[in-house]
Design a protein around this motif. Structure first.
Motif, PDB file in Angstrom:
ATOM      1  N   ALA A   2       0.842  -1.207   0.000  1.00 31.29           N
ATOM      2  CA  ALA A   2       0.000   0.000   0.000  1.00 31.29           C
ATOM      3  C   ALA A   2       0.874   1.253   0.000  1.00 31.29           C
ATOM      4  O   ALA A   2       0.596   2.218  -0.728  1.00 31.29           O
ATOM      5  CB  ALA A   2      -0.937  -0.010   1.200  1.00 31.29           C
ATOM      6  N   THR A   3       1.920   1.217   0.793  1.00 32.28           N
ATOM      7  CA  THR A   3       2.833   2.361   0.861  1.00 32.28           C
ATOM      8  C   THR A   3       3.530   2.550  -0.488  1.00 32.28           C
ATOM      9  O   THR A   3       3.694   3.683  -0.962  1.00 32.28           O
ATOM     10  CB  THR A   3       3.876   2.150   1.979  1.00 32.28           C
ATOM     11  OG1 THR A   3       3.205   1.945   3.208  1.00 32.28           O
ATOM     12  CG2 THR A   3       4.799   3.337   2.089  1.00 32.28           C
TER      13      THR A   3
ATOM     14  N   LYS B 293       2.371   1.663  -3.412  1.00 37.41           N
ATOM     15  CA  LYS B 293       1.374   2.185  -4.349  1.00 37.41           C
ATOM     16  C   LYS B 293       1.163   3.686  -4.124  1.00 37.41           C
ATOM     17  O   LYS B 293       1.100   4.469  -5.075  1.00 37.41           O
ATOM     18  CB  LYS B 293       0.052   1.432  -4.183  1.00 37.41           C
ATOM     19  CG  LYS B 293      -0.978   1.811  -5.217  1.00 37.41           C
ATOM     20  CD  LYS B 293      -2.233   0.983  -5.088  1.00 37.41           C
ATOM     21  CE  LYS B 293      -3.227   1.408  -6.148  1.00 37.41           C
ATOM     22  NZ  LYS B 293      -4.473   0.675  -6.069  1.00 37.41           N
ATOM     23  N   GLU B 294       1.072   4.098  -2.864  1.00 34.62           N
ATOM     24  CA  GLU B 294       0.937   5.523  -2.545  1.00 34.62           C
ATOM     25  C   GLU B 294       2.146   6.307  -3.030  1.00 34.62           C
ATOM     26  O   GLU B 294       2.014   7.422  -3.557  1.00 34.62           O
ATOM     27  CB  GLU B 294       0.776   5.717  -1.034  1.00 34.62           C
ATOM     28  CG  GLU B 294      -0.569   5.322  -0.494  1.00 34.62           C
ATOM     29  CD  GLU B 294      -0.642   5.475   1.035  1.00 34.62           C
ATOM     30  OE1 GLU B 294       0.238   6.151   1.608  1.00 34.62           O
ATOM     31  OE2 GLU B 294      -1.575   4.924   1.627  1.00 34.62           O
ATOM     32  N   LEU B 295       3.345   5.730  -2.865  1.00 31.48           N
ATOM     33  CA  LEU B 295       4.572   6.385  -3.308  1.00 31.48           C
ATOM     34  C   LEU B 295       4.563   6.568  -4.823  1.00 31.48           C
ATOM     35  O   LEU B 295       4.921   7.636  -5.333  1.00 31.48           O
ATOM     36  CB  LEU B 295       5.792   5.558  -2.872  1.00 31.48           C
ATOM     37  CG  LEU B 295       7.149   6.115  -3.276  1.00 31.48           C
ATOM     38  CD1 LEU B 295       7.373   7.486  -2.635  1.00 31.48           C
ATOM     39  CD2 LEU B 295       8.266   5.162  -2.868  1.00 31.48           C
ATOM     40  N   GLU B 296       4.126   5.539  -5.560  1.00 30.29           N
ATOM     41  CA  GLU B 296       4.044   5.634  -7.016  1.00 30.29           C
ATOM     42  C   GLU B 296       3.033   6.704  -7.426  1.00 30.29           C
ATOM     43  O   GLU B 296       3.283   7.502  -8.346  1.00 30.29           O
ATOM     44  CB  GLU B 296       3.669   4.278  -7.615  1.00 30.29           C
ATOM     45  CG  GLU B 296       4.780   3.244  -7.542  1.00 30.29           C
ATOM     46  CD  GLU B 296       4.323   1.859  -7.966  1.00 30.29           C
ATOM     47  OE1 GLU B 296       3.105   1.681  -8.257  1.00 30.29           O
ATOM     48  OE2 GLU B 296       5.175   0.951  -8.001  1.00 30.29           O
ATOM     49  N   GLU B 297       1.887   6.745  -6.767  1.00 28.96           N
ATOM     50  CA  GLU B 297       0.870   7.751  -7.081  1.00 28.96           C
ATOM     51  C   GLU B 297       1.394   9.158  -6.775  1.00 28.96           C
ATOM     52  O   GLU B 297       1.166  10.100  -7.540  1.00 28.96           O
ATOM     53  CB  GLU B 297      -0.409   7.473  -6.292  1.00 28.96           C
ATOM     54  CG  GLU B 297      -1.158   6.242  -6.748  1.00 28.96           C
ATOM     55  CD  GLU B 297      -2.321   5.885  -5.837  1.00 28.96           C
ATOM     56  OE1 GLU B 297      -2.497   6.533  -4.774  1.00 28.96           O
ATOM     57  OE2 GLU B 297      -3.059   4.941  -6.184  1.00 28.96           O
ATOM     58  N   THR B 298       2.112   9.266  -5.662  1.00 30.06           N
ATOM     59  CA  THR B 298       2.686  10.562  -5.299  1.00 30.06           C
ATOM     60  C   THR B 298       3.742  10.978  -6.326  1.00 30.06           C
ATOM     61  O   THR B 298       3.816  12.154  -6.709  1.00 30.06           O
ATOM     62  CB  THR B 298       3.329  10.493  -3.892  1.00 30.06           C
ATOM     63  OG1 THR B 298       2.342  10.077  -2.968  1.00 30.06           O
ATOM     64  CG2 THR B 298       3.894  11.815  -3.484  1.00 30.06           C
TER      65      THR B 298
END
Length: 158
Positions: A29-30, A32-37
């Motif tokens: 999840a982290t 994925k969030e990093l990629e989105e960021t």
């Protein structure tokens, strides 16, 4: 005792596996969030670069407009000065013509007096003894400003 120790180890291993699975899900999840960021950050950089380019373009355009405005203002001042010079020339010309007309009228009056004096000296009949009809007097024309020639002092609008 051996069995208890094995059971304890087995529970510890299951608990650690469960924690590992939880940590892996959290890590995914982290990630994925990093990629989105990262994607959002790249998009933000593109927007900032675009806005910076637009700002620079507008600054250049504003500078060009300022230069053009200064040129227009200078051209206006120059045209105004040329027009004022033409007006002064026309006024001076009109004044000179007026003085010339006054001098001619004075000379005409002087010549008429001289002629009248010579006629009286020669006992000649008066040029107008009343039998003549007087011509209707023309109303004096208003002084007109002469037209400014088109070829002089034209303004070059570039």
């Amino acid at each position: 005792m051996k069995q208890i120790a094995l059971d304890n180890q087995d529970r510890t291993i299951r608990r650690l596996r469960a924690q590992l699975a939880t940590e892996r899900r959290g890590l995914a999840a982290t990630k994925k969030e990093l990629e989105e960021t990262q994607v959002a950050l790249e998009a933000s950089h593109k927007v900032i670069a675009g806005l910076t380019e637009i700002g620079l373009s507008m600054s250049k355009k504003i500078e060009r407009m300022k230069v053009k405005k200064q040129k227009v203002r200078a051209n206006h001042v120059e045209c105004h000065q040329k027009f004022q010079a033409r007006i002064h020339e026309a006024e001076d010309s009109m004044q000179a013509q007026h003085l010339l007309i006054e001098a001619l009228v004075d000379e005409k009056d002087s010549l008429l007096q001289t002629i009248h004096g010579l006629q009286e000296a020669n006992n000649a009949p008066a040029p107008f003894d009343g039998d003549w009809e007087e011509e209707p007097k023309e109303e004096p024309k208003e002084e007109e400003i002469e037209d400014i020639p088109l070829g002089e002092g034209e303004i070059d609008d570039e």
